[in-house]
Write a protein that holds these residues in place. Structure first.
Motif, short mmCIF file in Angstrom:
data_model
loop_
_atom_site.label_atom_id
_atom_site.label_comp_id
_atom_site.label_asym_id
_atom_site.label_seq_id
_atom_site.Cartn_x
_atom_site.Cartn_y
_atom_site.Cartn_z
N UNK A 60 0.80 -1.22 0.00
CA UNK A 60 0.00 0.00 0.00
C UNK A 60 0.84 1.27 0.00
N UNK A 61 1.78 1.39 0.91
CA UNK A 61 2.56 2.62 1.01
C UNK A 61 3.44 2.87 -0.21
N UNK A 62 4.13 1.88 -0.75
CA UNK A 62 4.90 2.15 -1.97
C UNK A 62 4.00 2.65 -3.11
N UNK A 63 2.79 2.10 -3.20
CA UNK A 63 1.85 2.54 -4.24
C UNK A 63 1.46 4.01 -4.00
N UNK A 64 1.16 4.38 -2.75
CA UNK A 64 0.80 5.76 -2.42
C UNK A 64 1.96 6.71 -2.70
N UNK A 65 3.17 6.30 -2.33
CA UNK A 65 4.35 7.15 -2.54
C UNK A 65 4.58 7.35 -4.04
N UNK A 66 4.47 6.28 -4.83
CA UNK A 66 4.67 6.40 -6.27
C UNK A 66 3.61 7.31 -6.89
N UNK A 67 2.37 7.17 -6.45
CA UNK A 67 1.28 8.01 -6.97
C UNK A 67 1.53 9.48 -6.62
N UNK A 68 1.98 9.73 -5.39
CA UNK A 68 2.26 11.10 -4.95
C UNK A 68 3.45 11.68 -5.71
N UNK A 69 4.45 10.86 -5.98
CA UNK A 69 5.62 11.31 -6.75
C UNK A 69 5.22 11.77 -8.14
N UNK A 70 4.25 11.08 -8.71
CA UNK A 70 3.80 11.40 -10.06
C UNK A 70 3.18 12.79 -10.15
N UNK A 71 2.77 13.35 -9.02
CA UNK A 71 2.19 14.69 -9.01
C UNK A 71 3.23 15.80 -9.15
N UNK A 72 4.50 15.45 -9.12
CA UNK A 72 5.52 16.47 -9.35
C UNK A 72 6.27 16.88 -8.10
N UNK A 73 6.50 18.18 -7.97
CA UNK A 73 7.33 18.79 -6.93
C UNK A 73 7.09 18.18 -5.55
N UNK A 74 8.08 17.43 -5.05
CA UNK A 74 7.95 16.73 -3.77
C UNK A 74 8.05 17.67 -2.57
#
Length: 160
Positions: free
Chosen positions: A22-36
């Motif tokens: 779950x968390x790796x999926x959420x992190x990858x999805x959030x990364x895709x939004x750009x500026x961390x």
């Protein structure tokens, strides 16, 4: 004891699943939004990941501690972990039922008290007929142990 170990293992399994999937999926999805640096979803997921990782460590340590409890060292004729005890409060002249449990299973409303609580510590090692004076936050209590069912004899305990 086995029930507690099973609950701890179930929680560990669920948290490890969250860490791996779950968390790796959420992190990858959030990364895709750009500026961390300004990405709240990313920071929340990373914070959750740190918490879950720490919690898994705590639970694993607790499970390891419980696995090291030697049941043969818990007395058969004295109050110990898992014992159900009926005491007579000598001041109030009332019977009180307690079951001595680990800190994870404490439920004072059901009489389930920790072996490390003031009353739990006061009862440990005592047997039927013993009178104990226990210091509690609002004074002291004097109790006589009138019934005892140890963890070794729980099968015949109908109050569980």
């Amino acid at each position: 004891m086995e029930e507690l170990k099973r609950k701890l293992q179930e929680e560990i399994n669920a948290l490890e699943n969250e860490l791996r999937i779950d968390l790796p999926r959420e992190i990858a999805k959030a990364r895709a939004h750009g500026d961390l640096s300004e990405n709240a979803e990313y920071h929340a997921a990373k914070e959750r990941q740190s918490y879950v990782h720490a919690r898994v460590g705590q639970l694993a340590n607790r499970l390891r501690d419980l696995s090291m409890i030697d049941m043969s060292k818990i007395p058969h004729d004295r109050v110990g972990l898992g014992s159900s005890v009926v005491v007579l409060d000598l001041v109030k002249e009332v019977k009180v039922h307690y079951k001595l449990v680990t800190s994870e299973d404490v439920d004072v409303s059901k009489g389930m008290i920790s072996t490390s609580s003031p009353i739990g510590r006061g009862l440990l090692g005592k047997q039927v007929g013993d009178t104990v004076k226990i210091q509690i936050p609002d004074g002291s209590r004097e109790m006589e142990i009138i019934e005892l069912i140890t963890i070794h004899h729980q099968g015949s305990d109908t109050r569980k």
